[in-house]
Motif scaffolding. Structure first.
Motif, PDB file in Angstrom:
ATOM      1  N   THR A  12      79.189  65.199  34.488  1.00  0.00           N
ATOM      2  CA  THR A  12      79.756  65.775  33.759  1.00  0.00           C
ATOM      3  C   THR A  12      79.156  66.843  34.907  1.00  0.00           C
ATOM      4  O   THR A  12      78.737  67.427  35.352  1.00  0.00           O
ATOM      5  CB  THR A  12      79.631  65.992  32.435  1.00  0.00           C
TER       6      THR A  12
ATOM      7  N   THR B  80      80.420  69.970  32.241  1.00  0.00           N
ATOM      8  CA  THR B  80      80.805  70.525  31.347  1.00  0.00           C
ATOM      9  C   THR B  80      79.803  72.182  31.403  1.00  0.00           C
ATOM     10  O   THR B  80      79.860  72.628  30.811  1.00  0.00           O
ATOM     11  CB  THR B  80      80.744  69.811  30.051  1.00  0.00           C
ATOM     12  N   ASP B  81      78.885  71.676  32.350  1.00  0.00           N
ATOM     13  CA  ASP B  81      77.756  72.618  31.926  1.00  0.00           C
ATOM     14  C   ASP B  81      77.651  73.442  33.484  1.00  0.00           C
ATOM     15  O   ASP B  81      76.780  74.122  33.695  1.00  0.00           O
ATOM     16  CB  ASP B  81      76.402  72.039  32.514  1.00  0.00           C
ATOM     17  N   LEU B  82      79.151  73.747  34.062  1.00  0.00           N
ATOM     18  CA  LEU B  82      79.480  74.208  35.142  1.00  0.00           C
ATOM     19  C   LEU B  82      80.359  75.715  35.060  1.00  0.00           C
ATOM     20  O   LEU B  82      81.025  75.076  33.980  1.00  0.00           O
ATOM     21  CB  LEU B  82      79.646  73.696  36.457  1.00  0.00           C
TER      22      LEU B  82
ATOM     23  N   ALA C  13      83.193  74.001  38.205  1.00  0.00           N
ATOM     24  CA  ALA C  13      83.499  72.589  37.450  1.00  0.00           C
ATOM     25  C   ALA C  13      84.815  72.280  37.914  1.00  0.00           C
ATOM     26  O   ALA C  13      84.956  70.818  38.279  1.00  0.00           O
ATOM     27  CB  ALA C  13      83.566  72.600  36.622  1.00  0.00           C
TER      28      ALA C  13
ATOM     29  N   GLU D 184      75.815  82.739  34.078  1.00  0.00           N
ATOM     30  CA  GLU D 184      76.140  81.843  34.566  1.00  0.00           C
ATOM     31  C   GLU D 184      76.341  81.558  35.823  1.00  0.00           C
ATOM     32  O   GLU D 184      76.192  79.798  36.318  1.00  0.00           O
ATOM     33  CB  GLU D 184      78.886  82.554  35.113  1.00  0.00           C
TER      34      GLU D 184
ATOM     35  N   ASP E 104      72.195  80.138  35.397  1.00  0.00           N
ATOM     36  CA  ASP E 104      72.149  78.711  35.034  1.00  0.00           C
ATOM     37  C   ASP E 104      73.366  76.928  35.564  1.00  0.00           C
ATOM     38  O   ASP E 104      73.124  76.213  35.065  1.00  0.00           O
ATOM     39  CB  ASP E 104      73.939  78.905  33.459  1.00  0.00           C
TER      40      ASP E 104
ATOM     41  N   PRO F 157      73.183  74.089  37.509  1.00  0.00           N
ATOM     42  CA  PRO F 157      72.341  73.243  37.933  1.00  0.00           C
ATOM     43  C   PRO F 157      72.138  72.814  39.366  1.00  0.00           C
ATOM     44  O   PRO F 157      72.622  73.371  40.160  1.00  0.00           O
ATOM     45  CB  PRO F 157      72.357  71.792  37.313  1.00  0.00           C
TER      46      PRO F 157
ATOM     47  N   ARG G 197      77.160  66.857  42.825  1.00  0.00           N
ATOM     48  CA  ARG G 197      77.931  66.491  42.582  1.00  0.00           C
ATOM     49  C   ARG G 197      79.574  66.943  42.854  1.00  0.00           C
ATOM     50  O   ARG G 197      80.335  66.505  42.128  1.00  0.00           O
ATOM     51  CB  ARG G 197      78.050  67.346  41.211  1.00  0.00           C
TER      52      ARG G 197
END
Length: 149
Positions: free
Chosen positions: A2, A4-6, A11, A106, A109, A111, A117
């Protein structure tokens, strides 16, 4: 996986890459290499201010500027990579487009598995992906130091 955590920019980039067949992913990577901005004069004339990224197969240097302190500080990214190294320049272009102007938090955070990805493992060598991870790691370290986090 996903996105969503980027951060929003990263993203979208990850989604663009994974939506394409593998050969087209390489073409998109080359497009990012062409979009990497030149260094501003203040750094072009003082390359010693930039940090090398030895994990990359090609010579690349980077620098962050942090405006403010703490997690809300705004980060600017600068890269120097030779035009003869389009893969390395492409990775730098992705990081620049996806993270330049974002907050320190940001960026911190993002990952560690972000490079995986993009769906490029089938198109470029693991050594090249390690180089991009090295860029991200150096960016995060510089941001922590300069934002006082």
């Amino acid at each position: 996986m996903t996105a969503t955590d980027l951060p929003e920019g990263l993203a979208g980039i990850a989604e663009d890459f994974t939506a394409m067949p593998v050969p087209e992913r390489l073409q998109l990577l080359l497009e990012f290499s062409q979009g990497l901005p030149d260094l501003p004069e203040r750094y072009a004339e003082h390359p010693e201010l930039l940090e090398p990224v030895p994990e990359c197969q090609s010579p690349i240097f980077l620098l962050t500027e942090v405006e403010g302190a703490g997690g809300d500080a705004v980060v600017r990214l600068y890269f120097s990579a030779p035009r003869e190294a389009p893969t390395t320049r492409g990775f730098a272009g992705i990081l620049h487009e996806g993270l330049d102007g974002r907050t320190a938090q940001e960026i911190l955070d993002v990952p560690a598995d972000f490079t995986g990805r993009l769906g490029l493992a089938e198109a470029v060598s693991p050594l090249r992906l390690r180089g991009m991870a090295g860029m991200l790691g150096r960016i995060k370290r510089q941001v922590k130091e300069k934002a006082g986090i």
